[in-house]
Design a protein around this motif. Structure first.
Motif, PDB file in Angstrom:
ATOM      1  N   GLY A   1      -0.683  20.942  -4.253  1.00  0.00           N
ATOM      2  CA  GLY A   1      -1.507  19.752  -4.448  1.00  0.00           C
ATOM      3  C   GLY A   1      -0.696  18.520  -4.111  1.00  0.00           C
ATOM      4  N   GLY A   2      -1.099  17.424  -4.705  1.00  0.00           N
ATOM      5  CA  GLY A   2      -0.432  16.150  -4.430  1.00  0.00           C
ATOM      6  C   GLY A   2      -1.338  15.265  -3.598  1.00  0.00           C
ATOM      7  N   ALA A   3      -1.228  13.957  -3.873  1.00  0.00           N
ATOM      8  CA  ALA A   3      -2.105  13.003  -3.198  1.00  0.00           C
ATOM      9  C   ALA A   3      -1.899  13.029  -1.686  1.00  0.00           C
ATOM     10  CB  ALA A   3      -1.847  11.604  -3.755  1.00  0.00           C
ATOM     11  N   ALA A   4      -0.637  13.069  -1.243  1.00  0.00           N
ATOM     12  CA  ALA A   4      -0.366  13.055   0.200  1.00  0.00           C
ATOM     13  C   ALA A   4      -0.842  14.345   0.860  1.00  0.00           C
ATOM     14  CB  ALA A   4       1.128  12.855   0.462  1.00  0.00           C
ATOM     15  N   THR A   5      -0.786  15.443   0.123  1.00  0.00           N
ATOM     16  CA  THR A   5      -1.220  16.731   0.664  1.00  0.00           C
ATOM     17  C   THR A   5      -2.720  16.732   0.933  1.00  0.00           C
ATOM     18  OG1 THR A   5       0.523  17.763  -0.639  1.00  0.00           O
ATOM     19  CG2 THR A   5      -1.217  19.221   0.185  1.00  0.00           C
ATOM     20  N   HIS A   6      -3.499  16.363  -0.097  1.00  0.00           N
ATOM     21  CA  HIS A   6      -4.964  16.341   0.076  1.00  0.00           C
ATOM     22  C   HIS A   6      -5.360  15.332   1.154  1.00  0.00           C
ATOM     23  CE1 HIS A   6      -5.788  18.938  -3.357  1.00  0.00           C
ATOM     24  NE2 HIS A   6      -4.990  18.207  -4.107  1.00  0.00           N
ATOM     25  N   PHE A   7      -4.701  14.176   1.127  1.00  0.00           N
ATOM     26  CA  PHE A   7      -5.011  13.134   2.113  1.00  0.00           C
ATOM     27  C   PHE A   7      -4.746  13.653   3.531  1.00  0.00           C
ATOM     28  CE2 PHE A   7      -3.751   9.852   5.030  1.00  0.00           C
ATOM     29  CZ  PHE A   7      -4.699   8.869   4.865  1.00  0.00           C
ATOM     30  N   ALA A   8      -3.548  14.234   3.727  1.00  0.00           N
ATOM     31  CA  ALA A   8      -3.140  14.668   5.067  1.00  0.00           C
ATOM     32  C   ALA A   8      -4.081  15.736   5.606  1.00  0.00           C
ATOM     33  CB  ALA A   8      -1.700  15.185   5.023  1.00  0.00           C
ATOM     34  N   LEU A   9      -4.440  16.689   4.751  1.00  0.00           N
ATOM     35  CA  LEU A   9      -5.342  17.753   5.206  1.00  0.00           C
ATOM     36  C   LEU A   9      -6.662  17.165   5.683  1.00  0.00           C
ATOM     37  CD1 LEU A   9      -4.865  20.671   2.661  1.00  0.00           C
ATOM     38  CD2 LEU A   9      -4.576  20.786   5.143  1.00  0.00           C
ATOM     39  N   ALA A  10      -7.238  16.272   4.871  1.00  0.00           N
ATOM     40  CA  ALA A  10      -8.550  15.694   5.231  1.00  0.00           C
ATOM     41  C   ALA A  10      -8.442  14.842   6.494  1.00  0.00           C
ATOM     42  CB  ALA A  10      -9.083  14.860   4.066  1.00  0.00           C
ATOM     43  N   ALA A  11      -7.400  14.026   6.597  1.00  0.00           N
ATOM     44  CA  ALA A  11      -7.265  13.110   7.743  1.00  0.00           C
ATOM     45  C   ALA A  11      -6.973  13.865   9.030  1.00  0.00           C
ATOM     46  CB  ALA A  11      -6.167  12.086   7.459  1.00  0.00           C
ATOM     47  N   SER A  12      -6.327  15.038   8.916  1.00  0.00           N
ATOM     48  CA  SER A  12      -5.882  15.758  10.112  1.00  0.00           C
ATOM     49  C   SER A  12      -7.054  16.259  10.963  1.00  0.00           C
ATOM     50  CB  SER A  12      -4.981  16.930   9.717  1.00  0.00           C
ATOM     51  OG  SER A  12      -5.734  17.949   9.087  1.00  0.00           O
ATOM     52  N   PHE A  13      -8.256  16.276  10.411  1.00  0.00           N
ATOM     53  CA  PHE A  13      -9.421  16.665  11.215  1.00  0.00           C
ATOM     54  C   PHE A  13      -9.833  15.547  12.174  1.00  0.00           C
ATOM     55  CE2 PHE A  13      -9.613  19.573   7.669  1.00  0.00           C
ATOM     56  CZ  PHE A  13      -9.902  20.772   8.303  1.00  0.00           C
ATOM     57  N   PHE A  14      -9.256  14.360  11.987  1.00  0.00           N
ATOM     58  CA  PHE A  14      -9.655  13.200  12.789  1.00  0.00           C
ATOM     59  C   PHE A  14      -8.523  12.668  13.657  1.00  0.00           C
ATOM     60  CE2 PHE A  14     -12.156  13.456   8.964  1.00  0.00           C
ATOM     61  CZ  PHE A  14     -13.452  13.282   9.417  1.00  0.00           C
ATOM     62  N   THR A  15      -7.287  12.798  13.175  1.00  0.00           N
ATOM     63  CA  THR A  15      -6.162  12.138  13.843  1.00  0.00           C
ATOM     64  C   THR A  15      -4.851  12.797  13.396  1.00  0.00           C
ATOM     65  OG1 THR A  15      -5.599   9.855  14.501  1.00  0.00           O
ATOM     66  CG2 THR A  15      -5.561  10.321  12.159  1.00  0.00           C
ATOM     67  N   PRO A  16      -3.771  12.730  14.192  1.00  0.00           N
ATOM     68  CA  PRO A  16      -2.505  13.316  13.735  1.00  0.00           C
ATOM     69  C   PRO A  16      -1.949  12.571  12.504  1.00  0.00           C
ATOM     70  CG  PRO A  16      -2.447  12.862  16.101  1.00  0.00           C
ATOM     71  CD  PRO A  16      -3.674  12.201  15.560  1.00  0.00           C
ATOM     72  N   VAL A  17      -1.320  13.335  11.629  1.00  0.00           N
ATOM     73  CA  VAL A  17      -0.798  12.750  10.383  1.00  0.00           C
ATOM     74  C   VAL A  17       0.689  13.082  10.256  1.00  0.00           C
ATOM     75  CG1 VAL A  17      -1.075  12.638   7.869  1.00  0.00           C
ATOM     76  CG2 VAL A  17      -3.061  13.130   9.298  1.00  0.00           C
ATOM     77  N   ARG A  18       1.448  12.145   9.717  1.00  0.00           N
ATOM     78  CA  ARG A  18       2.877  12.330   9.448  1.00  0.00           C
ATOM     79  C   ARG A  18       3.122  12.056   7.971  1.00  0.00           C
ATOM     80  NH1 ARG A  18       4.157   8.400  14.602  1.00  0.00           N
ATOM     81  NH2 ARG A  18       4.246  10.023  16.188  1.00  0.00           N
ATOM     82  N   VAL A  19       3.823  12.949   7.301  1.00  0.00           N
ATOM     83  CA  VAL A  19       3.997  12.828   5.851  1.00  0.00           C
ATOM     84  C   VAL A  19       5.428  12.445   5.498  1.00  0.00           C
ATOM     85  CG1 VAL A  19       3.690  13.972   3.611  1.00  0.00           C
ATOM     86  CG2 VAL A  19       2.268  14.655   5.548  1.00  0.00           C
ATOM     87  N   VAL A  20       5.558  11.498   4.559  1.00  0.00           N
ATOM     88  CA  VAL A  20       6.849  11.151   3.959  1.00  0.00           C
ATOM     89  C   VAL A  20       6.767  11.521   2.480  1.00  0.00           C
ATOM     90  CG1 VAL A  20       8.381   9.247   3.275  1.00  0.00           C
ATOM     91  CG2 VAL A  20       7.385   9.284   5.570  1.00  0.00           C
TER      92      VAL A  20
END
Ligand code: AMP
Length: 314
Positions: free
Chosen positions: A29-48
């Protein structure tokens, strides 16, 4: 169309969850995890972010099987952030039973050189000190959006105010908007919150949708302030676990914005619908399970349902 990358900083976590439908121990889980998964259907995501020794290849592949770059996830000696939460009755509100910051307690974000051309920055839920450190290392981004929660509003307000001053768009739920502003009425609350910095404000109402509020700074070239706009949420037959719905909403919303050539009021409003779509998937299974297994076709179909839900031929 050139797809712009989103850089997200926020919690990458293990969640222990209890809802009326069941229990899960230490799922990803984690806020960045859920965010990244959802956003990745639209655009590339990079996580810090930072994880501990308990974060292995299985967790890693949840990110790397999508267009999510995790070069900015540091591996530290210790345990990953661990959140324990439960929901009762209508599951409208999470009750926090434990917040073990673990490796996040001593984390100092370092942004990989390969992330430096990111145009969109998302400050997902985490200590506002870390949000600010990442913002300061990315001074040239096109747009900055962010999220927070009651934990930081109540006990870290001074630091949070510095983050709010940096935001183009703040995305929070109605309880957080009331807590932040001291106003019960959401129109009054929106004005007070935007006076703290965010040019635009998205207030999420859980199963009832989300409302966008704008200020003169939202679209300065437009010559007028767009009226508030509300997007629906989809009535879901069985909500299994609301964890991550807010972050998935933010991921769909911001991912769609980053996939467009410019941010206009129409793009902002459409993005609210995509946010609702991604939030509606998130609640159908525990943790990240549902978002791991959705598809762009399914997203498009649900977007159509959202349009039909609120369309009126008068
Ligand atoms: P939401 O989308 O609001 O349901 O957020 C759920 C996620 O927030 C969970 O996966 C948690 O790991 C994470 N979380 C809970 N408390 C905190 C906190 N204090 N700071 C950062 N992330 C948190």
């Amino acid at each position: 169309m050139r797809h712009m990358s989103i850089l997200v900083v926020g919690s990458v976590a293990f969640d222990t969850l209890t809802t009326p439908t069941g229990h899960r121990d230490k799922v990803l889980g984690g806020a960045a995890t859920h965010f990244a998964l959802a956003a990745s259907f639209f655009t590339p995501v990079r996580v810090v972010g930072v994880v501990g020794k308990d974060f292995g290849p299985r967790q890693q592949s949840v990110f790397t099987s999508k267009d999510i770059d995790i070069a900015g996830i540091e591996h530290a000696d210790g345990l990953s952030f661990h959140w324990t939460g439960s929901y009762e009755g209508t599951m409208a509100e999470a009750k926090t039973l434990g917040t073990d910051l673990n490796v996040f307690g001593t984390f100092a974000p370092k942004i990989p050189a390969s992330y430096s051309d990111s145009d969109y920055l998302f400050l997902a839920n985490i200590d506002p000190v870390l949000q600010l450190q990442v913002r300061q290392q990315m001074p040239n981004v096109k747009l900055v959006a962010g999220d927070t929660m009651n934990y930081w509003i109540n006990d870290h307000r001074g630091n949070l105010d510095k983050v709010l001053a940096e935001l183009d768009i703040l995305i929070i739920n109605d309880t957080e908007a009331r807590l932040l502003s001291g106003e019960h009425n959401l129109v009054a609350a929106s004005k007070k919150v935007m006076a703290l910095g965010p040019k635009s404000l998205v207030i999420k109402h859980g199963e009832y949708g989300a409302t966008a509020f704008f200020s003169a700074a939202s679209f300065p070239d437009l010559g007028e302030v767009p009226k508030p706009f509300r997007a629906p949420a989809l009535p879901i037959e069985q909500v299994v676990d609301p964890t991550g719905a807010g972050d998935s909403f933010a991921g769909g919303f911001y991912g769609y914005i980053a996939s467009q050539s410019a941010l206009t009021p129409a793009v902002f409003k459409t993005a609210l619908f995509y946010g609702g779509v991604m939030g509606s998937f998130a609640v159908e299974q525990f943790g990240t399970e549902r978002l791991q297994h959705t598809s762009r076709t399914e997203i498009n179909e649900r977007f159509q349902s959202f349009r039909e839900l609120s369309h009126l031929d008068a």
